[in-house]
Write an enzyme that holds these catalytic residues in place. Structure first.
Site, PDB file in Angstrom:
ATOM      1  N   HIS A 107       0.893  -1.165   0.000  1.00 41.29           N
ATOM      2  CA  HIS A 107       0.000   0.000   0.000  1.00 41.29           C
ATOM      3  C   HIS A 107       0.934   1.219   0.000  1.00 41.29           C
ATOM      4  CE1 HIS A 107      -2.321  -2.960   2.458  1.00 41.29           C
ATOM      5  NE2 HIS A 107      -3.389  -2.434   1.909  1.00 41.29           N
ATOM      6  N   ASP A 110       2.526   1.971   3.289  1.00 42.53           N
ATOM      7  CA  ASP A 110       3.494   1.002   3.825  1.00 42.53           C
ATOM      8  C   ASP A 110       4.905   1.425   3.434  1.00 42.53           C
ATOM      9  OD1 ASP A 110       1.276  -0.563   4.414  1.00 42.53           O
ATOM     10  OD2 ASP A 110       1.462  -1.717   2.555  1.00 42.53           O
TER      11      ASP A 110
HETATM   12  C1  XUL Z   1      -7.310  -6.625   4.619  1.00 48.73           C
HETATM   13  C2  XUL Z   1      -6.557  -7.018   3.427  1.00 48.73           C
HETATM   14  C3  XUL Z   1      -5.752  -5.960   2.763  1.00 48.73           C
HETATM   15  C4  XUL Z   1      -5.728  -6.048   1.280  1.00 48.73           C
HETATM   16  C5  XUL Z   1      -5.041  -4.903   0.603  1.00 48.73           C
HETATM   17  O1  XUL Z   1      -8.067  -7.640   5.187  1.00 48.73           O
HETATM   18  O2  XUL Z   1      -6.569  -8.161   3.030  1.00 48.73           O
HETATM   19  O3  XUL Z   1      -4.479  -5.995   3.301  1.00 48.73           O
HETATM   20  O4  XUL Z   1      -5.119  -7.219   0.853  1.00 48.73           O
HETATM   21  O5  XUL Z   1      -5.564  -3.683   0.943  1.00 48.73           O
END
Ligand code: XUL
Ligand code: CO
Length: 442
Positions: A107, A110
């Site tokens: 993300h 991150d």
């Molecule tokens: C949350 C989840 C996230 C997604 C990406 O449950 O799985 O980490 O994979 O936003």
């Protein structure tokens, strides 16, 4: 793959993890994941395209609603955000190359900490994208997918693209734009939308129809932007029924497929299925893979597992060979993933505080997938598993059954057939026999 170190070595006592075979008693070795092993026409490396999840491995510090973090990160020391983020990226690429993962996922937040200043965030992300570009080049590690975290910041408490306040939606768009730019620049294969707060807590304050229309409009706008800027990869929706929101719009694969079809997004979007999200939706992982594969949208997988004694997203590393073998049967029969990979969206436990724990976790996950795939391939090739299922439907292969499949029979015809052929014989579904086949080949 060469180990890639930065100025400092963070996982000092641990060398690169290699395949040593099932007889090895070295806890720092793969016992099943031989990346070059050929199974069903591809190497294990090509089948899985394993990825490291930046957030769980390098950001999550073990904190939970009852207490602060327990994992201390040596890379989190510097006061300047960009310098701190570079240290984190050094640690990430050291880990990724030591464990031999060909891909990673992130993300935006991150990669580098964000503030409330949109332009400053863009600058920060850009600086780290340049740094990552060099790291990818030096190591050969690639980006599987990028995404924006539009659920953690308090401004998204009522949703991101489904927020009742347009002003908040614009901030979500600013973040998604930045994350798409980063994904394009880093050659990412996919771009993920997980709508953690795209849903509602109570219908008393929610115009659901309007929120879903905004969601679709947002996805179209983002997709058009990415395509205009050269993104050739796949957009992925990651279903989850709840948590953090009580009801999430991307409930499960079937719901997402209906939504994509309704809003004419099926050409550009596929699905990223997460094990623990499937189980939260009351399904098995296998069920969700089958639904996506049948609709031609099996894009990517987030590997983890839940806990059967509680009802939330525990994101543990996969270790259930029996269930994963069932999943790999469907995976192989579907011809694998369409462009995606297997991302370990899993975290070590709060009390797993040794540097080695992150290695054990990934070794276990990769080995379990490898063993499950090899087992599934044996079942498909050596047992009568496939034939049994084929025979079960053989009454549709010719005669009236075939005519029905071809749409040639009316209700009157079906009635006449029932009358003339009398009561059908009981035919066993042989579930226990089939379950035994799975255990036999493990
Ligand atoms: C949350 C989840 C996230 C997604 C990406 O449950 O799985 O980490 O994979 O936003
Ligand atoms: Co996920």
């Amino acid at each position: 793959m060469q180990v890639l170190l930065g100025d400092k070595e963070y996982f000092k006592s641990i060398n690169q993890i290699k395949y040593e075979g099932a007889e090895s008693d070295n806890p720092f070795a793969f016992r099943w994941y031989d990346e070059n092993k050929m199974v069903a026409g591809k190497t294990l490396k090509e089948h899985f395209r394993f990825a490291c999840a930046y957030w769980h491995s390098f950001v999550n510090d073990g904190s939970d609603p009852f207490g602060p973090g327990t994992h201390t990160f040596e890379w989190n020391k510097k006061s300047d955000a960009v310098e701190r983020a570079k240290d984190k990226m050094d640690a990430a690429f050291e880990f990724i190359t030591k464990i031999n993962l060909p891909f990673y996922c992130f993300h935006d937040v991150d990669i580098v900490d964000y503030t409330k200043d949109v332009k400053d965030n863009d600058r920060r992300l850009q600086a780290l994208v340049q740094y990552a570009k060099q790291k990818q080049k030096d190591s050969g590690v690639k980006l599987l997918w990028g995404t924006a975290n539009v659920f953690s910041n308090p401004r998204y408490m009522n949703g991101a693209s489904t927020n009742p306040d347009f002003h908040v939606l614009s901030h979500a768009a600013a973040q998604v734009k930045g994350a798409i730019d980063a994904t394009i620049e880093l050659g990412g294969d996919g771009y993920v939308f997980w709508g953690g707060r795209e849903g509602y807590m109570t219908l008393l304050n929610t115009d659901m129809k309007r929120e879903k229309e905004h969601f679709a409009r947002f996805l179209h706008t983002a997709k058009d932007y990415a395509r205009k800027n050269g993104f050739k990869g796949t957009f992925l929706i990651e279903p989850k029924p709840m948590e953090p929101t009580k009801h999430q719009y991307d409930y499960d694969c079937e719901t997402v497929i209906g939504f994509l079809r309704q809003w004419d997004l099926l050409n550009d979007f596929k699905i990223n299925i997460e094990v623990n999200h499937a189980t939260l939706a009351g399904h098995t992982f296998q069920h969700e893979i089958q639904v996506a594969a049948d609709a031609g949208v099996l894009g990517s997988l987030d590997a983890n597992r839940g806990d059967y004694q509680n009802g939330w997203d525990t994101d543990q590393f996969p270790n259930n060979l029996n269930e994963l073998t069932e999943a790999m049967l469907i995976f192989l029969e579907a011809g694998g993933l369409q462009g995606g990979g297997i991302n370990f969206d899993a975290k070590i436990r709060r009390s797993s505080t040794d540097a080695a724990d992150l290695f054990y976790a990934h070794i276990g996950g990769m080995d379990t997938f490898a063993r499950a795939l090899i087992t599934a391939d044996n079942i498909l090739n050596k047992s009568d598993f496939k034939q049994f299922r084929k025979d079960r439907y053989s009454s549709y292969d010719n005669g009236k059954g075939k005519a029905f499949e071809e749409g040639k029979l009316s209700m009157e015809d079906l009635h006449a057939y029932a009358v003339e052929s009398g009561e059908p014989e009981a035919k066993s579904g042989k579930q226990e026999y089939l379950e035994n086949i799975i255990n036999r080949y493990i």
